[in-house]
Design a protein around this motif. Structure first.
Motif, PDB file in Angstrom:
ATOM      1  N   ILE A  46       0.853  -1.196   0.000  1.00 28.79           N
ATOM      2  CA  ILE A  46       0.000   0.000   0.000  1.00 28.79           C
ATOM      3  C   ILE A  46       0.888   1.245   0.000  1.00 28.79           C
ATOM      4  N   LYS A  47       0.387   2.259  -0.669  1.00 25.72           N
ATOM      5  CA  LYS A  47       1.125   3.526  -0.665  1.00 25.72           C
ATOM      6  C   LYS A  47       0.363   4.462   0.266  1.00 25.72           C
ATOM      7  N   LEU A  48       0.984   4.752   1.388  1.00 24.78           N
ATOM      8  CA  LEU A  48       0.350   5.607   2.387  1.00 24.78           C
ATOM      9  C   LEU A  48       0.830   7.036   2.210  1.00 24.78           C
ATOM     10  N   SER A  49      -0.132   7.958   2.063  1.00 24.81           N
ATOM     11  CA  SER A  49       0.230   9.372   1.950  1.00 24.81           C
ATOM     12  C   SER A  49      -0.400  10.136   3.106  1.00 24.81           C
ATOM     13  N   VAL A  50       0.361  11.047   3.665  1.00 22.16           N
ATOM     14  CA  VAL A  50      -0.207  11.907   4.703  1.00 22.16           C
ATOM     15  C   VAL A  50       0.005  13.365   4.293  1.00 22.16           C
ATOM     16  N   GLN A  51      -0.959  14.178   4.664  1.00 19.99           N
ATOM     17  CA  GLN A  51      -0.922  15.588   4.255  1.00 19.99           C
ATOM     18  C   GLN A  51      -1.025  16.481   5.482  1.00 19.99           C
ATOM     19  N   ASN A  52      -0.163  17.498   5.509  1.00 16.46           N
ATOM     20  CA  ASN A  52      -0.331  18.462   6.603  1.00 16.46           C
ATOM     21  C   ASN A  52      -0.158  19.869   6.068  1.00 16.46           C
ATOM     22  N   SER A  53      -0.616  20.825   6.840  1.00 17.68           N
ATOM     23  CA  SER A  53      -0.510  22.204   6.362  1.00 17.68           C
ATOM     24  C   SER A  53       0.897  22.717   6.654  1.00 17.68           C
ATOM     25  N   SER A  54       1.363  23.580   5.755  1.00 14.27           N
ATOM     26  CA  SER A  54       2.720  24.093   5.906  1.00 14.27           C
ATOM     27  C   SER A  54       2.819  25.464   5.275  1.00 14.27           C
ATOM     28  N   ASN A  55       3.718  26.263   5.775  1.00 16.31           N
ATOM     29  CA  ASN A  55       3.917  27.592   5.183  1.00 16.31           C
ATOM     30  C   ASN A  55       4.887  27.531   4.013  1.00 16.31           C
ATOM     31  N   SER A  56       5.562  26.399   3.917  1.00 20.67           N
ATOM     32  CA  SER A  56       6.590  26.266   2.891  1.00 20.67           C
ATOM     33  C   SER A  56       5.980  25.907   1.537  1.00 20.67           C
ATOM     34  N   SER A  57       6.644  26.289   0.477  1.00 17.40           N
ATOM     35  CA  SER A  57       6.147  25.951  -0.852  1.00 17.40           C
ATOM     36  C   SER A  57       6.864  24.740  -1.425  1.00 17.40           C
ATOM     37  N   SER A  65       8.964   6.400  -1.453  1.00 15.22           N
ATOM     38  CA  SER A  65       8.101   7.017  -2.461  1.00 15.22           C
ATOM     39  C   SER A  65       8.917   7.767  -3.518  1.00 15.22           C
ATOM     40  N   ASP A  66       8.420   7.692  -4.742  1.00 11.18           N
ATOM     41  CA  ASP A  66       9.094   8.442  -5.790  1.00 11.18           C
ATOM     42  C   ASP A  66       8.221   9.619  -6.230  1.00 11.18           C
ATOM     43  N   SER A  67       7.210   9.927  -5.451  1.00 11.47           N
ATOM     44  CA  SER A  67       6.267  10.965  -5.863  1.00 11.47           C
ATOM     45  C   SER A  67       6.679  12.325  -5.307  1.00 11.47           C
ATOM     46  N   SER A  68       6.097  13.365  -5.859  1.00  7.44           N
ATOM     47  CA  SER A  68       6.360  14.705  -5.361  1.00  7.44           C
ATOM     48  C   SER A  68       5.080  15.511  -5.358  1.00  7.44           C
ATOM     49  N   SER A  69       5.085  16.598  -4.667  1.00  6.33           N
ATOM     50  CA  SER A  69       3.868  17.395  -4.566  1.00  6.33           C
ATOM     51  C   SER A  69       4.110  18.800  -5.119  1.00  6.33           C
ATOM     52  N   GLN A  70       3.029  19.341  -5.725  1.00  5.45           N
ATOM     53  CA  GLN A  70       3.147  20.719  -6.223  1.00  5.45           C
ATOM     54  C   GLN A  70       2.455  21.685  -5.263  1.00  5.45           C
ATOM     55  N   SER A  71       2.172  21.208  -4.067  1.00  4.45           N
ATOM     56  CA  SER A  71       1.429  22.019  -3.116  1.00  4.45           C
ATOM     57  C   SER A  71       2.191  23.275  -2.722  1.00  4.45           C
ATOM     58  N   SER A  72       1.426  24.371  -2.593  1.00  5.32           N
ATOM     59  CA  SER A  72       2.074  25.596  -2.158  1.00  5.32           C
ATOM     60  C   SER A  72       1.893  25.800  -0.670  1.00  5.32           C
ATOM     61  N   THR A  73       0.805  25.292  -0.120  1.00 10.02           N
ATOM     62  CA  THR A  73       0.556  25.502   1.304  1.00 10.02           C
ATOM     63  C   THR A  73       0.459  24.196   2.084  1.00 10.02           C
ATOM     64  N   TYR A  74       0.440  23.109   1.400  1.00 13.95           N
ATOM     65  CA  TYR A  74       0.326  21.832   2.102  1.00 13.95           C
ATOM     66  C   TYR A  74       1.427  20.889   1.644  1.00 13.95           C
ATOM     67  N   LYS A  75       1.883  20.066   2.577  1.00 14.56           N
ATOM     68  CA  LYS A  75       2.900  19.081   2.238  1.00 14.56           C
ATOM     69  C   LYS A  75       2.284  17.697   2.218  1.00 14.56           C
ATOM     70  N   GLU A 146      -3.177  11.712  -5.911  1.00 14.90           N
ATOM     71  CA  GLU A 146      -3.526  12.744  -6.889  1.00 14.90           C
ATOM     72  C   GLU A 146      -4.624  13.654  -6.340  1.00 14.90           C
ATOM     73  N   LEU A 147      -5.612  13.035  -5.683  1.00 20.50           N
ATOM     74  CA  LEU A 147      -6.702  13.844  -5.108  1.00 20.50           C
ATOM     75  C   LEU A 147      -6.157  14.798  -4.039  1.00 20.50           C
ATOM     76  N   MET A 148      -5.282  14.279  -3.179  1.00 23.09           N
ATOM     77  CA  MET A 148      -4.711  15.131  -2.122  1.00 23.09           C
ATOM     78  C   MET A 148      -3.920  16.284  -2.740  1.00 23.09           C
ATOM     79  N   ASP A 149      -3.237  15.960  -3.789  1.00 23.18           N
ATOM     80  CA  ASP A 149      -2.423  16.967  -4.475  1.00 23.18           C
ATOM     81  C   ASP A 149      -3.298  18.066  -5.089  1.00 23.18           C
ATOM     82  N   LYS A 150      -4.399  17.648  -5.721  1.00 23.66           N
ATOM     83  CA  LYS A 150      -5.310  18.633  -6.353  1.00 23.66           C
ATOM     84  C   LYS A 150      -5.992  19.481  -5.277  1.00 23.66           C
ATOM     85  N   VAL A 151      -6.407  18.828  -4.196  1.00 26.11           N
ATOM     86  CA  VAL A 151      -7.077  19.568  -3.117  1.00 26.11           C
ATOM     87  C   VAL A 151      -6.108  20.584  -2.499  1.00 26.11           C
TER      88      VAL A 151
END
Lengths: 382, 363
Positions: A46-57, A65-75, A146-151
């Motif tokens: 299983i690929k477990l992803s966790v998301q938290n809020s962050s001030n960093s971009s 994991s080999d994935s990356s995020s384009q989030s500006s406010t969330y990691k 992908e959903l977490m990333d879009k959100v």
């Protein structure tokens, strides 16, 4: 002697009150996540992803994991693991903080994983005292990551509300259901109705709710569209408010919009005729006309009657389509007809003799709709 | 008995309710629901009536013995040997009850809130509290119970009504559960839920007005039955009864569902705080009873000092390396049948025989 004793007590208390402890776990030691994502990885883990809020971009990814995020406010951090707890342990190690689920507002599961069964993962999380029963369960048409990333890119700055636009939409559109962890867990553990969850479609740049993910036991077997979702909410008495569009009976080629809710609880009666369930459903919608073209007159009672008849026919068809889809096509009792029918028996053993699970697919339905138009909003006649 | 141990009606009713509340906290409603499923409401009414009839019999049998508890009656029946025998059984029962309560609740606290602490610290806090309460005196335990009970009752009502929106009334049907045999035959085992009856054998000497024993017993019994019924109904309507999943604490799962408006969630910590006080008072009361029994058996002048040894034994018991499976066996099987045996077996037989002896003696 007394003085020495008093002094010793005061000193002992002071030891605890005025000194710090080197091994305490404070708020800084925790990593408060706002969502968990579960995907199936290519190698069966299983690929477990966790998301938290962050001030960093910046974006980061941990573990294998080999994935990356384009989030500006969330990691978002992802890791592949055998189990959820193993994944959390790897992330704890990577982040050098303890992941805490008390603020987790959404559990996102990919459709692919949901179709293979989710009971193990739900049971694992149900066993964790940190997770709230109000945490929402969302099924993603693509991957959870992908959903977490879009959100993350939705522009919402308040982390507690990040998933609100997906989870609260049922209150004013009826296009999906309320799906909390507690309710879903009950559904999984229940013999009398099947669980449902919010189904979302992930497009190139956006994510939106798109009906209901339906389950049989712990496996997702398909999804219903937005109109079926409205029908489901009407049947289960959970409809808060929805807008429906139907053909204008006064002007050919034009459409009419109604804001609909229920003025009375839906009545369901179940009879067994020749060992086949005959389910009679009476629904009581009330509506307000929102827009009805460029020429309308609702002062005239005949017009209202005509419109009510049209709505009755529309809702009857809506419910028939939905009910035959869940019974004939999917054979899953997400409404809980079984639970209603068992109330007619004194004991469970007597009820089991009906073999409901085998005969449910043969059910036929009689729908009675009693619509009331009680408002035409700001204008009665134009 | 000394005047400092005499309690008023409200105080003694509070203590009996405290016993009931603690049974609710420690998964008793779950064991009822687990056995009789959707037939639990009918089952509780059924066992409630049976237990009530037995209670009336006990009251009637105790009528002939003024200011006497089971130990005094045993002495009257067959002398000191029987008194000591009953005393040892009673102590074993109360120590088992305290042990189960303490270890179970400490484990719940450890799992849910204090996972970073060793469970021994939680146990030590409880043991110290119980010891201090018993050294201070019984009045303080009774007053604490009287103070806590209104809040505890309110908490039961809150847990019942605040999750009303989530109730699934279909879980209450079929109203007779799995089958008639399970609800009315096997369900007889649920009579252990009204475990408070055990205390009626011992409370008469501590009543300020022993002539009101009947009234006190009936009022406390009926309130206890109502709170049991409310809790089981809540549990039944919220949780599925057909699966095998067993929570460590069903009442905790229930209160976790409580939401007061949109903003107030997870009020469980408030309830847990209340439960901690309630467990403190309850265990202090049980240790007091154990001390009283020991005092009667050993002819000790001041039973307060016995608290050191009883608390140490209790602490020692909780340190035994017992795993979840064994705790479950003790709670669900051993404990249940020992209580049933004491309530409706030994206790009742002694009362009946003592009454026969008294009637023959009078003749």
């Amino acid at each position: 002697m007394k003085k020495i004793l008093t002094l010793m007590i005061i000193l002992n208390i002071s030891l605890f009150v005025f000194t710090g402890c080197n091994n305490t776990t404070g708020i800084d030691n925790y990593y408060f996540i706002i969502s968990i994502g579960l995907d199936l990885s290519d190698n069966g883990l299983i690929k477990l992803s966790v998301q938290n809020s962050s001030n960093s971009s910046e974006s980061e990814s941990g573990g294998s994991s080999d994935s990356s995020s384009q989030s500006s406010t969330y990691k978002i951090y992802s890791v592949e693991a055998n189990t959820i707890d193993e994944g959390i342990a790897i992330l704890n190690n990577y982040l050098n903080k303890k992941i805490n689920l008390t603020h987790c507002s959404a559990l996102i599961i990919s459709e692919e994983l949901a179709k293979k069964g989710v009971k193990t993962y739900i049971n694992t999380l149900a066993n964790n005292p940190e997770l709230r029963h109000t945490c929402n369960i969302i099924i993603s048409s693509t991957t959870a990551y992908e959903l977490m990333d879009k959100v993350s890119n939705s522009g919402e700055v308040f982390s507690a509300r990040l998933y609100d636009y997906l989870t609260n939409t049922t209150d004013y559109t009826g296009f999906t259901v309320k799906s909390t962890f507690g309710k879903f867990f009950q559904g999984l553990d229940n013999d009398y109705y099947e669980p449902t969850a919010i189904y979302t479609k992930v497009n190139d740049s956006t994510v939106q709710t798109s009906g209901i993910a339906i389950f049989e036991k712990d496996c997702m077997i398909g999804h219903l569209d937005a109109s079926d979702s409205i029908a489901h909410l009407i049947t289960t008495n959970d409809l808060e408010e929805s807008v429906i569009t139907l053909d204008n009976p006064f002007l050919e080629g034009e459409k009419i919009d109604l804001k609909m809710s229920l003025y009375k609880d839906t009545d369901i009666d179940i009879q067994l005729i020749n060992n086949t369930p005959f389910i009679s459903i009476s629904v009581y919608p009330e509506g307000a006309v929102l827009s009805s073209g460029n020429n309308f007159n609702y002062i005239d009672n005949e017009n209202i009657k005509k419109l009510e008849n049209n709505i009755n026919n529309y809702i009857e068809k809506l419910l028939n389509d939905y009910l035959y889809t869940i019974s004939k096509e999917y054979n899953t009792d997400i409404v809980g007809f079984k639970a209603l029918y068992k109330s007619k028996f004194l004991t469970r053993d007597e009820f089991y003799k009906t073999h409901w699970d085998e005969i449910f697919q043969d059910s036929f339905f009689k729908i009675t709709v009693n619509t009331k138009i009680n408002s035409s909003n700001l204008f009665n006649k134009e | 008995m000394e005047n400092s141990y005499k309690l008023g009606n409200i105080e003694i009713i509070s203590i009996i309710l405290l016993v009931m509340i603690n049974k609710l906290i420690l998964n008793v409603p779950y064991y009822i629901v687990n056995l009789t499923g959707s037939g639990s409401i009918i089952n509780i009414l059924y066992i409630g009536i049976i237990d009530f009839i037995i209670l009336l019999v006990i009251i009637k049998l105790l009528n002939k013995f003024e200011n006497a508890d089971l130990l005094d009656i045993s002495e009257f029946l067959a002398g000191k040997k029987l008194k000591n025998f009953i005393g040892i059984i009673s102590i074993a029962l109360f120590m088992l009850v305290s042990f189960i309560t303490l270890i179970d609740f400490s484990n719940v606290l450890h799992t849910i809130y204090f996972s970073n602490f060793d469970v021994i610290y939680i146990l030590l806090i409880f043991i110290t509290g119980i010891l201090i309460a018993n050294l201070i005196g019984f009045k303080s335990i009774a007053r604490t119970a009287t103070f806590i009970i209104p809040f505890a009752l309110i908490s039961v009502l809150i847990s019942f009504f605040s999750v009303w929106d989530n109730y699934d009334l279909e879980h209450l049907t079929p109203i007779l559960g799995k089958d008639y045999y399970t609800t009315f035959g096997l369900g007889l085992g649920n009579t252990f839920a009204m475990y408070i009856i055990v205390y009626y054998y011992f409370i008469k000497p501590i009543l300020k007005r022993p002539e009101e024993f009947k009234k006190i017993s009936i009022i406390s019994y009926i309130i206890s039955l109502i709170i049991l019924l409310l809790t089981v109904t809540s549990m039944l309507t919220l949780f599925n009864t057909t699966t095998s999943s067993e929570p460590i604490n069903s009442l905790f799962l229930l209160i976790r569902q409580i939401e007061l408006g949109t903003f107030i969630q997870r009020v469980d910590s408030l309830f847990i705080l209340l439960w901690i006080f309630s467990i403190f008072s309850y265990l202090s009361f049980v240790i007091f009873i154990v001390n009283r029994i020991l005092k009667k058996m050993l002819n000790v002048t001041n039973e307060k000092m016995l608290s050191f040894s009883t608390c140490s034994i209790l602490f020692g018991l909780t340190l035994l390396p017992i795993n979840v499976s064994k705790i479950h066996f003790i709670e669900n099987t051993l404990y249940k049948y020992i209580i049933l045996g004491f309530m409706f077996g030994i206790g009742l037989i002694i009362l009946i025989l003592a009454n026969i002896k008294k009637i023959r003696g009078n003749k």
